[in-house]
Design a protein around this motif. Structure first.
Motif, PDB file in Angstrom:
ATOM      1  N   LEU A 245       0.769  -1.362   0.029  1.00  0.00           N
ATOM      2  CA  LEU A 245       0.182  -0.489  -0.266  1.00  0.00           C
ATOM      3  C   LEU A 245       0.735   0.915   0.039  1.00  0.00           C
ATOM      4  CD1 LEU A 245      -2.364  -1.689   0.660  1.00  0.00           C
ATOM      5  CD2 LEU A 245      -3.491  -0.438   2.609  1.00  0.00           C
ATOM      6  N   PRO A 246       0.379   2.407   0.009  1.00  0.00           N
ATOM      7  CA  PRO A 246       0.797   3.617  -0.685  1.00  0.00           C
ATOM      8  C   PRO A 246       1.506   4.340   0.569  1.00  0.00           C
ATOM      9  CG  PRO A 246      -1.328   4.123  -0.955  1.00  0.00           C
ATOM     10  CD  PRO A 246      -0.846   2.389  -0.989  1.00  0.00           C
ATOM     11  N   LEU A 247       1.717   3.608   1.725  1.00  0.00           N
ATOM     12  CA  LEU A 247       2.373   4.296   3.330  1.00  0.00           C
ATOM     13  C   LEU A 247       3.768   4.130   3.245  1.00  0.00           C
ATOM     14  CD1 LEU A 247       0.228   1.712   5.057  1.00  0.00           C
ATOM     15  CD2 LEU A 247      -0.103   3.697   4.246  1.00  0.00           C
TER      16      LEU A 247
ATOM     17  N   PHE B 155       6.528  11.610  -1.439  1.00  0.00           N
ATOM     18  CA  PHE B 155       7.893  11.525  -1.783  1.00  0.00           C
ATOM     19  C   PHE B 155       7.652  11.400  -3.364  1.00  0.00           C
ATOM     20  CE2 PHE B 155      12.421  10.915  -2.613  1.00  0.00           C
ATOM     21  CZ  PHE B 155      12.739  12.351  -2.520  1.00  0.00           C
ATOM     22  N   VAL B 156       6.771   9.820  -3.205  1.00  0.00           N
ATOM     23  CA  VAL B 156       6.559   9.215  -5.164  1.00  0.00           C
ATOM     24  C   VAL B 156       5.985   9.822  -5.683  1.00  0.00           C
ATOM     25  CG1 VAL B 156       5.609   7.541  -5.997  1.00  0.00           C
ATOM     26  CG2 VAL B 156       7.368   7.325  -3.785  1.00  0.00           C
ATOM     27  N   ILE B 157       4.210  10.553  -5.386  1.00  0.00           N
ATOM     28  CA  ILE B 157       4.003  11.780  -5.662  1.00  0.00           C
ATOM     29  C   ILE B 157       4.469  12.664  -6.692  1.00  0.00           C
ATOM     30  CG2 ILE B 157       1.272  12.864  -5.955  1.00  0.00           C
ATOM     31  CD1 ILE B 157       0.424  10.974  -4.214  1.00  0.00           C
ATOM     32  N   GLY B 158       5.520  13.471  -5.435  1.00  0.00           N
ATOM     33  CA  GLY B 158       6.036  14.979  -6.599  1.00  0.00           C
ATOM     34  C   GLY B 158       6.845  14.491  -7.546  1.00  0.00           C
TER      35      GLY B 158
ATOM     36  N   ALA C 170       9.862  15.981  -6.021  1.00  0.00           N
ATOM     37  CA  ALA C 170       9.858  15.183  -4.577  1.00  0.00           C
ATOM     38  C   ALA C 170       9.871  15.745  -3.889  1.00  0.00           C
ATOM     39  CB  ALA C 170      11.622  13.954  -4.874  1.00  0.00           C
ATOM     40  N   ALA C 171      11.126  16.858  -3.698  1.00  0.00           N
ATOM     41  CA  ALA C 171      11.394  16.840  -2.644  1.00  0.00           C
ATOM     42  C   ALA C 171      10.339  18.623  -2.367  1.00  0.00           C
ATOM     43  CB  ALA C 171      12.780  18.043  -2.711  1.00  0.00           C
ATOM     44  N   ALA C 172      10.144  19.110  -3.190  1.00  0.00           N
ATOM     45  CA  ALA C 172       9.157  20.115  -2.970  1.00  0.00           C
ATOM     46  C   ALA C 172       8.045  19.586  -2.274  1.00  0.00           C
ATOM     47  CB  ALA C 172       9.095  20.801  -4.597  1.00  0.00           C
ATOM     48  N   LEU C 173       7.167  18.968  -2.988  1.00  0.00           N
ATOM     49  CA  LEU C 173       6.323  18.394  -2.461  1.00  0.00           C
ATOM     50  C   LEU C 173       5.762  17.729  -0.776  1.00  0.00           C
ATOM     51  CD1 LEU C 173       2.122  17.996  -3.040  1.00  0.00           C
ATOM     52  CD2 LEU C 173       3.111  15.584  -3.871  1.00  0.00           C
ATOM     53  N   SER C 174       7.017  16.953  -1.051  1.00  0.00           N
ATOM     54  CA  SER C 174       7.347  16.184   0.609  1.00  0.00           C
ATOM     55  C   SER C 174       7.434  17.305   1.007  1.00  0.00           C
ATOM     56  CB  SER C 174       8.710  15.339   0.536  1.00  0.00           C
ATOM     57  OG  SER C 174       9.744  16.104  -0.299  1.00  0.00           O
ATOM     58  N   GLY C 175       8.202  18.326   0.965  1.00  0.00           N
ATOM     59  CA  GLY C 175       8.349  19.747   1.965  1.00  0.00           C
ATOM     60  C   GLY C 175       7.675  20.511   2.128  1.00  0.00           C
ATOM     61  N   ALA C 176       6.263  20.280   1.294  1.00  0.00           N
ATOM     62  CA  ALA C 176       5.080  21.291   0.920  1.00  0.00           C
ATOM     63  C   ALA C 176       3.803  20.593   2.638  1.00  0.00           C
ATOM     64  CB  ALA C 176       4.368  21.273   0.169  1.00  0.00           C
ATOM     65  N   VAL C 177       3.758  19.063   2.369  1.00  0.00           N
ATOM     66  CA  VAL C 177       2.854  18.523   4.001  1.00  0.00           C
ATOM     67  C   VAL C 177       4.097  18.497   4.570  1.00  0.00           C
ATOM     68  CG1 VAL C 177       2.173  16.013   4.019  1.00  0.00           C
ATOM     69  CG2 VAL C 177       2.411  16.905   1.299  1.00  0.00           C
ATOM     70  N   THR C 178       4.703  18.153   4.937  1.00  0.00           N
ATOM     71  CA  THR C 178       5.599  18.223   5.692  1.00  0.00           C
ATOM     72  C   THR C 178       6.366  19.574   7.004  1.00  0.00           C
ATOM     73  OG1 THR C 178       7.980  18.001   5.250  1.00  0.00           O
ATOM     74  CG2 THR C 178       6.378  16.364   5.905  1.00  0.00           C
ATOM     75  N   HIS C 179       6.260  20.659   5.706  1.00  0.00           N
ATOM     76  CA  HIS C 179       6.498  22.051   6.270  1.00  0.00           C
ATOM     77  C   HIS C 179       7.652  22.391   6.705  1.00  0.00           C
ATOM     78  CE1 HIS C 179       2.123  24.015   7.453  1.00  0.00           C
ATOM     79  NE2 HIS C 179       2.515  23.629   6.105  1.00  0.00           N
ATOM     80  N   THR C 180       8.915  21.305   5.762  1.00  0.00           N
ATOM     81  CA  THR C 180      10.119  21.726   6.040  1.00  0.00           C
ATOM     82  C   THR C 180      11.123  22.038   4.995  1.00  0.00           C
ATOM     83  OG1 THR C 180      10.386  19.450   5.430  1.00  0.00           O
ATOM     84  CG2 THR C 180       9.934  19.791   7.322  1.00  0.00           C
ATOM     85  N   VAL C 181      12.035  22.289   4.640  1.00  0.00           N
ATOM     86  CA  VAL C 181      13.240  22.887   4.183  1.00  0.00           C
ATOM     87  C   VAL C 181      14.341  21.453   3.611  1.00  0.00           C
ATOM     88  CG1 VAL C 181      14.885  24.996   3.036  1.00  0.00           C
ATOM     89  CG2 VAL C 181      12.712  25.039   4.119  1.00  0.00           C
TER      90      VAL C 181
ATOM     91  N   THR D  70      13.890  18.791   3.483  1.00  0.00           N
ATOM     92  CA  THR D  70      13.571  17.825   1.938  1.00  0.00           C
ATOM     93  C   THR D  70      14.782  17.483   0.814  1.00  0.00           C
ATOM     94  OG1 THR D  70      11.919  19.158   1.067  1.00  0.00           O
ATOM     95  CG2 THR D  70      11.526  16.905   3.226  1.00  0.00           C
ATOM     96  N   ALA D  71      14.587  18.907   0.864  1.00  0.00           N
ATOM     97  CA  ALA D  71      16.605  19.574  -0.474  1.00  0.00           C
ATOM     98  C   ALA D  71      17.068  19.060   0.069  1.00  0.00           C
ATOM     99  CB  ALA D  71      16.236  20.820  -0.074  1.00  0.00           C
ATOM    100  N   VAL D  72      17.670  18.865   1.764  1.00  0.00           N
ATOM    101  CA  VAL D  72      19.263  17.759   2.133  1.00  0.00           C
ATOM    102  C   VAL D  72      18.801  16.199   1.960  1.00  0.00           C
ATOM    103  CG1 VAL D  72      21.065  18.134   3.338  1.00  0.00           C
ATOM    104  CG2 VAL D  72      19.911  19.951   3.359  1.00  0.00           C
ATOM    105  N   ILE D  73      17.421  15.484   1.902  1.00  0.00           N
ATOM    106  CA  ILE D  73      17.396  13.840   2.097  1.00  0.00           C
ATOM    107  C   ILE D  73      17.340  14.136   0.221  1.00  0.00           C
ATOM    108  CG2 ILE D  73      16.434  12.491   2.561  1.00  0.00           C
ATOM    109  CD1 ILE D  73      13.823  14.337   4.793  1.00  0.00           C
ATOM    110  N   VAL D  74      17.286  14.680  -0.327  1.00  0.00           N
ATOM    111  CA  VAL D  74      16.821  14.044  -1.669  1.00  0.00           C
ATOM    112  C   VAL D  74      19.007  14.405  -2.211  1.00  0.00           C
ATOM    113  CG1 VAL D  74      16.285  15.414  -4.029  1.00  0.00           C
ATOM    114  CG2 VAL D  74      14.699  14.929  -2.182  1.00  0.00           C
ATOM    115  N   PHE D  75      19.122  15.248  -1.398  1.00  0.00           N
ATOM    116  CA  PHE D  75      20.867  15.534  -2.043  1.00  0.00           C
ATOM    117  C   PHE D  75      20.895  13.748  -1.584  1.00  0.00           C
ATOM    118  CE2 PHE D  75      20.323  20.092  -1.531  1.00  0.00           C
ATOM    119  CZ  PHE D  75      20.500  20.754  -3.361  1.00  0.00           C
TER     120      PHE D  75
END
Length: 777
Positions: A117-119, A380-383, A421-432, A434-439
């Motif tokens: 499932l998408p979890l 992350f996948v949807i983004g 991926a970084a943008a949508l996950s950052g928008a949902v969690t209100h974090t910046v 996620t850019a570093v996580i993507v790197f």
């Protein structure tokens, strides 16, 4: 052993345990997913049996996960990050950091992710790491030392949150920053090195285990990309990256809203709620059945790459190669993963749009299941899918690439997928972060500029519309957490403590009797009681804890003092020589009981002696003119649950976390809802008002006209057809020339609604809207 030495040992043990837990769980999840594919592939001769196997397998796993979690530890359900935010603030949540919760979280999460499932697992891993840290603290406290200190345990929990993300994605730097953003309002810099050390050690062991298991040849990124480094993107592509960020901001806000709407809808339907409370496994089984049916590869799943796991989907999205050339998917060769996006009846754009739409609501629905799960990975996948869609569109618009100084650079859709991926996950969690996580996930920072632009824009849009997914869950679960008073709430800075404080304060004086203490303890469950000089002066001298008051009262009326009184009375009776007759034993017992009751009454009327008891001489105090903003900062920074309000040393009130939360939550809710209301106004004005002719006067509204009652499904918008009764004229409604024409009717028929419409209309310079078209509750 020195203090630093204990820290190093604890952090190494924490990183090692979490790396082992993460590796074993990933191994078990991979086996479960492989077993599903094996059953599906082995029944290729019969589609019906394939469908039954494809659907039954996840239903069984999800049902087992939900049942096991409910029986062992219901606290293990969900993400865990909202609870950790509350715990790190100083609130004690029972059973959230116990061994049985750890077992339920690990087993339940393994089965949930193994169902396909998408979890996600990032949020639960933060909770699992915190559970490991709490259990390690209890283990090391048996040897004594600093781990018996409660504040020390809180510091280790903060480091554990970073370890959870670090070992989940092998991203120690992004893990530390992400944990700080989602769990801490204020972060102590002294904990910085602990988080980095434990997260780095855990991520290192996690990747070493992958090499040891021969999954990797060496330590590499989890989703390694191979984008060109000499010219990763052209400046002309920056507007497209900015569009991804803005669209992701709206998408993230919509995802949070949809997730909360589903939960609230299920809770408001009392009949359904009672039924599902009795049949706890029915809801997860039905949701799993629906999602599995729609993702069945020979069925509708062929239009959304239903046979791919989340990891395989990300690998295909981050691929360097372009899948299409002007929409013709047959022009390119596909590998095993990318072949899932090829369909003879639909081009890649249709497939990606269907994937985004379906996975969007499926993920929002799946994250409401009562199983251990997170929302980061599905988002992350949807983004990534949305970014890939934009990238493929750019590749179709510029099939020959972008010409720069005579050199043609082709479009790289995989880079757009990373940005999305970084943008949508950052928008949902209100974090910046996620850019570093993507790197760290991709092993490349070639797209650092577009990723940062998109993440910042997505955060700016999402934060102005909805709270983060974690704050939304906190609001749904009504956890005692103080939300942030972010930008846009400046009108609440004018609120003072005197406006929200409780003036009826329970207190004791230096002249109080034990009876006063008894009455104070019976009134309410107060943690501390204010100690003042006298009832007339109300000079605050300090505060005393409830446990101290109970000990005072218990000692004064203790069994030893009662026995001493009985012995003294017996000695006095024996010395009496004027006794003529001896009373019966029954009469003597009643007399003794009566005398003991009289003695207790006398003792309760005695004055309390506070000299030998612990009194806090400097409790937290605020003056009555302290602003809400400053009060919010003090409560968040120090983790307070109450503070006394004084004026020139005199106690005049008390403000608790509850009094601070109410105006802050109202500010956040009104800020988000007002922006959504404005958007609805503009949409309705565009859709309805401009279609009808404008008359000089407003059409009269029938007295019997009433607005349609709102529910969680109509989003507060009443259509023109439903705004008028059936017996009125079908003439299209006309719009008013000014708000003054609209005010009398709305104010008389819908007073609560009218003021919210008035405030909404007065706050923006929008054109006049239809009478009774928009009603906001």
């Amino acid at each position: 052993m020195s203090r630093v030495g204990e820290d190093w040992i604890f952090l190494i043990l924490l990183g090692l345990v979490m790396a082992l837990v993460s590796f074993v769980m990933d191994f078990c999840i991979a086996l479960l997913l492989q077993a599903q594919k094996w059953m599906y592939g082995g029944l290729d001769s019969n589609v019906i049996l394939q469908y039954l196997a494809w659907v039954t397998y996840p239903v069984v796993l999800i049902s087992f996960s939900a049942g096991f979690t409910h029986i062992v530890a219901p606290q293990a359900a969900g993400s865990g990050i909202p609870e950790m935010k509350t715990i790190l603030r100083g609130v004690v949540l029972k059973e959230y950091l116990t061994l049985k919760t750890f077992v339920a979280k690990v087993v339940g999460l393994t089965c949930a992710l193994g169902s396909g499932l998408p979890l996600g697992k990032e949020g639960p891993f933060v909770h699992i790491a915190s559970l490991c840290a709490a259990l390690l603290c209890k283990f090391m406290s048996f040897f004594g030392g600093i781990y018996e200190n409660e504040s020390r345990n809180t510091e280790m929990l903060a480091a554990a949150c970073a370890v959870g993300v670090g070992c989940c994605f092998a991203a120690p730097i992004g893990g530390v920053l992400f944990s700080i953003e989602v769990t801490s309002t204020f972060f102590a810099v002294r904990n910085y090195w602990r988080g980095f050390f434990a997260a780095t050690f855990s991520a290192f062991i996690f990747r070493v285990l992958a090499v040891w298991n021969r999954d990797e040849e060496t330590i590499t990124a989890l989703f390694k990309t191979r984008f060109r480094l000499d010219f990763p993107f052209d400046l002309q592509e920056l507007p497209a990256f900015a569009v991804i960020g803005i669209a992701s901001g709206f998408g993230g806000a919509l995802f949070v809203y949809l997730n909360r709407l589903i939960v609230q809808f299920m809770r408001k339907q009392k009949t359904i709620n009672k039924f599902l409370m009795k049949k706890r496994l029915l809801y997860p089984a039905l949701v799993t059945l629906l999602i599995s049916t729609l993702s069945f590869p020979p069925g509708f799943g062929q239009f959304m790459a239903g046979q791919l796991t989340q990891k395989e989907t990300l690998v295909s999205f981050f691929d360097n190669r372009t899948w299409t050339k002007q929409g013709m998917t047959e022009d390119f060769n596909y590998d095993s993963h990318s072949a899932a996006w090829k369909h003879p009846q639909a081009n890649v754009f249709v497939i990606l749009v269907i994937f985004i739409v379906m996975k969007f609501w499926m993920s929002a629905l799946a994250t409401t299941l009562p199983v251990p799960c997170g929302a980061f990975m599905p988002v992350f996948v949807i983004g990534a899918a949305f970014g890939r869609l934009v990238g493929e569109s750019m590749a179709a618009w510029f099939p020959e690439g972008i010409n720069t100084d005579g050199i043609i650079y082709p479009i790289v859709p995989g880079g757009y997928a990373v940005v999305g991926a970084a943008a949508l996950s950052g928008a949902v969690t209100h974090t910046v972060s996620t850019a570093v996580i993507v790197f760290e996930l991709t092993g490349q920072i070639s797209h650092i500029l577009p990723i940062m632009i998109a993440v910042i824009l997505a955060n700016a849009v999402a934060q102005s519309l909805q709270p983060s997914i974690y704050d939304s869950i906190i609001r749904i679960k009504k956890l005692p957490y103080l939300p942030e008073l972010g930008w846009g709430h400046h009108e609440k800075y004018n609120i003072r403590v005197e406006d929200i404080m409780v003036r009826d304060v329970r207190y004791i004086t230096l002249n109080s009797t034990y009876r006063d203490l008894h009455e104070i303890l019976l009134i309410g469950n107060l943690k501390t009681v204010a100690l003042v000089e006298s009832a007339e002066s109300m000079i605050l001298l300090g505060s005393i804890e409830r446990a101290q008051l109970q000990a005072l009262l218990t000692q004064h009326l203790s069994r030893e003092r009662r026995l001493e009184f009985i012995r003294d009375r017996a000695d006095a009776e024996r010395k009496r020589v004027s006794v003529v007759s001896t009373p019966s034993s029954e009469e003597g017992g009643q007399k003794v009981n009566h005398e003991i009751e009289e003695w207790e009454e006398q003792q309760l009327d005695e004055q309390v002696n506070f000299n030998s008891w612990k009194i806090d001489p400097a409790p937290f105090q605020l003056v009555e003119r302290t602003s809400l903003h400053k009060t919010h900062t003090i409560f968040s920074l120090l983790g307070l649950d109450h503070a006394y309000v004084t004026s020139i040393g005199r106690l005049i009130g008390v403000v608790s976390l509850r009094e601070v939360r109410v105006p802050v939550i109202e500010a956040v809710f009104q800020h988000h809802s007002s922006r959504l209301h404005v958007m609805c106004l503009l949409i309705v004005n565009h859709l309805f008002v401009r279609r009808w002719p404008v008359s000089e006067t407003a059409a009269p509204v029938a007295p019997a006209a009433k607005a349609k009652p709102l529910s969680s499904t109509n989003c507060g918008i009443v259509t023109p057809a439903s705004a008028f009764p059936e017996n009125t004229s079908p003439t299209p409604p006309t719009r008013t020339r000014s708000l003054s024409d609209l005010r009398p009717t709305l104010a008389s028929k819908h007073p609560p609604v009218f003021w919210r419409i008035r405030d909404c209309l007065d706050s923006v310079e929008a054109p006049p809207v239809c009478v009774y078209v928009c009603v906001f509750i």
